[in-house]
Design a protein around this motif. Structure first.
Motif, mmCIF file in Angstrom:
data_model
loop_
_atom_site.group_PDB
_atom_site.id
_atom_site.type_symbol
_atom_site.label_atom_id
_atom_site.label_comp_id
_atom_site.label_asym_id
_atom_site.label_seq_id
_atom_site.Cartn_x
_atom_site.Cartn_y
_atom_site.Cartn_z
ATOM 1 N N GLY A 184 17.380 -5.465 8.666
ATOM 2 C CA GLY A 184 16.620 -6.313 9.575
ATOM 3 C C GLY A 184 15.877 -5.608 10.689
ATOM 4 O O GLY A 184 15.224 -6.272 11.504
ATOM 5 N N VAL A 185 15.945 -4.258 10.772
ATOM 6 C CA VAL A 185 15.197 -3.569 11.824
ATOM 7 C C VAL A 185 13.731 -3.466 11.420
ATOM 8 O O VAL A 185 13.389 -3.550 10.239
ATOM 9 C CB VAL A 185 15.765 -2.158 12.109
ATOM 10 C CG1 VAL A 185 17.266 -2.205 12.290
ATOM 11 C CG2 VAL A 185 15.385 -1.177 11.016
ATOM 12 N N SER A 186 12.884 -3.277 12.419
ATOM 13 C CA SER A 186 11.444 -3.134 12.172
ATOM 14 C C SER A 186 10.970 -1.782 12.667
ATOM 15 O O SER A 186 11.275 -1.392 13.804
ATOM 16 C CB SER A 186 10.664 -4.239 12.894
ATOM 17 O OG SER A 186 11.062 -5.521 12.449
ATOM 18 N N TYR A 187 10.254 -1.060 11.822
ATOM 19 C CA TYR A 187 9.614 0.177 12.250
ATOM 20 C C TYR A 187 8.236 -0.157 12.792
ATOM 21 O O TYR A 187 7.443 -0.848 12.130
ATOM 22 C CB TYR A 187 9.511 1.162 11.089
ATOM 23 C CG TYR A 187 10.800 1.904 10.808
ATOM 24 C CD1 TYR A 187 11.077 3.120 11.419
ATOM 25 C CD2 TYR A 187 11.757 1.365 9.960
ATOM 26 C CE1 TYR A 187 12.268 3.800 11.181
ATOM 27 C CE2 TYR A 187 12.956 2.022 9.713
ATOM 28 C CZ TYR A 187 13.197 3.237 10.324
ATOM 29 O OH TYR A 187 14.383 3.899 10.094
ATOM 30 N N VAL A 188 7.965 0.296 13.998
ATOM 31 C CA VAL A 188 6.729 -0.080 14.686
ATOM 32 C C VAL A 188 6.115 1.154 15.339
ATOM 33 O O VAL A 188 6.792 2.167 15.539
ATOM 34 C CB VAL A 188 7.011 -1.152 15.767
ATOM 35 C CG1 VAL A 188 7.566 -2.426 15.147
ATOM 36 C CG2 VAL A 188 7.959 -0.609 16.839
ATOM 37 N N PRO A 189 4.832 1.100 15.691
ATOM 38 C CA PRO A 189 4.224 2.188 16.459
ATOM 39 C C PRO A 189 4.892 2.320 17.825
ATOM 40 O O PRO A 189 5.453 1.345 18.355
ATOM 41 C CB PRO A 189 2.765 1.758 16.592
ATOM 42 C CG PRO A 189 2.550 0.741 15.516
ATOM 43 C CD PRO A 189 3.862 0.043 15.334
ATOM 44 N N LEU A 190 4.829 3.511 18.406
ATOM 45 C CA LEU A 190 5.456 3.730 19.701
ATOM 46 C C LEU A 190 4.954 2.755 20.755
ATOM 47 O O LEU A 190 5.729 2.275 21.589
ATOM 48 C CB LEU A 190 5.211 5.168 20.166
ATOM 49 C CG LEU A 190 6.181 6.227 19.675
ATOM 50 C CD1 LEU A 190 5.765 7.607 20.176
ATOM 51 C CD2 LEU A 190 7.605 5.915 20.131
#
Length: 327
Positions: A184-190
């Motif tokens: 359920g985690v999301s990888y996102v831009p800094l």
């Protein structure tokens, strides 16, 4: 084979005597490795070092000239090693790539809880028979957003704990962890992580790309009152920028287990001395700052793993074989 162990505290000596291979002959030195102490390795075939030992080119050259053929790091990070110089000199370098990542993750969460619920303040108040709750107000972690920089083994272990609190997790790493995404985690831009996180925890290595990743520019993009935790490497943070952010309330809570100039401070008892580091002393004046002395790794399980893997690395060098931990 003889090995000189630098920055060796009592617990290091006890651990190596208990868990290292009996065929290895260790000489323990409390002094850190640098140009002044390198001579202690005379007659040894390898040195064993820790996070704040100096493994710059001049030190490596002196070790090589004495016949040392291996540098055994009893840690995962290697930002203090001039790897190019080591290769040039023919020195083998091996590390302990992972030792109880849960130890660091659990310390990270302990710092979050202590800062949030002000446990350090409550402890002192109750000892003074003060049971008032004024000034101890915290917030629920459930439903808040945590940003994790780095999702290696320690970052993953931290993420699993925070997910258990019911937090929303935003992550940034050059390599995504598919299991975390499924959880359920999301990888996102800094930029998105800075802007949306209620708390940010650092779990990335120190490289030229991550040096001072926390700086005036990144801090300006964060929420007012953000909580910042660093249990990775001190150089990830521009400390002077963080002090400014504490003063203008951009940072609401700061937890540090590492510090950029820690080599002159940590792992020794300086209680009877004056500390000249004005930046560090300034950090200590803030009531919303919690500092521990590079303690996050310090569990029985981690020490055992460090000693056993370091021993395996040294035995592989002795037998002239590779083990997979070489740099």
């Amino acid at each position: 084979m003889k090995i000189a162990v630098f920055s060796a505290k009592k617990y290091d000596q006890e651990s190596f005597r208990q868990w290292a291979d009996d065929s290895l002959e260790f000489s323990f030195f409390d002094a850190p490795l640098n140009q002044h102490s390198a001579g202690f390795a005379q007659g040894c075939q390898a040195v064993c070092v820790f996070v704040n030992d100096d493994l710059s080119k001049p030190v490596l050259a002196e070790l090589s000239a004495m016949g040392v053929g291996m540098v055994a790091l009893r840690c995962a990070g290697f930002n203090n090693v001039d790897l190019a110089a080591a290769r040039e000199l023919g020195l083998r370098v091996a590390r302990v790539p992972a030792y109880s990542p849960e130890a660091v993750a659990e310390h990270t969460v302990a710092m979050i809880l202590c800062l949030n619920r002000k446990l350090h303040k409550a402890y002192n108040r109750v000892r003074d028979d003060n049971f008032a709750l004024d000034g101890l107000l915290g917030f629920n972690l459930h439903g808040k957003t945590a940003g994790l920089i780095g999702t290696g083994r320690i970052g993953v272990a931290t993420a699993k704990i925070l997910l258990g609190f019911g937090m929303r997790l935003l992550c940034y790493d050059i390599k995504k962890d598919q299991d975390l995404e499924k959880a359920g985690v999301s990888y996102v831009p800094l930029e998105q992580l800075w802007a949306q996180s209620d708390m940010i925890s650092l779990h990335c290595p120190l490289t030229p790309q991550t040096q001072h990743i926390i700086n005036d520019h990144s801090l300006a993009q964060m929420k007012d009152g953000v909580m910042l935790i660093n249990t990775s490497r001190g150089g990830l943070i521009d400390t002077k920028a963080v002090i400014k952010a504490l003063k203008n309330r951009k940072i609401g809570h700061l937890g540090l287990d590492v510090y950029e100039q820690e080599a002159d401070l940590f792992f020794q008892d300086l209680s009877g001395q004056l500390i000249d580091d004005e930046v560090f002393k300034r950090l200590l004046t803030f009531p919303n700052v919690l500092i521990t002395g590079h303690q996050a790794f310090f569990t029985q399980e981690a020490l055992q793993q460090i000693c056993q893997v370091t021993s395996d690395n040294l035995l592989a060098f002795k037998a002239n074989r590779l083990i997979g931990n070489e740099l």
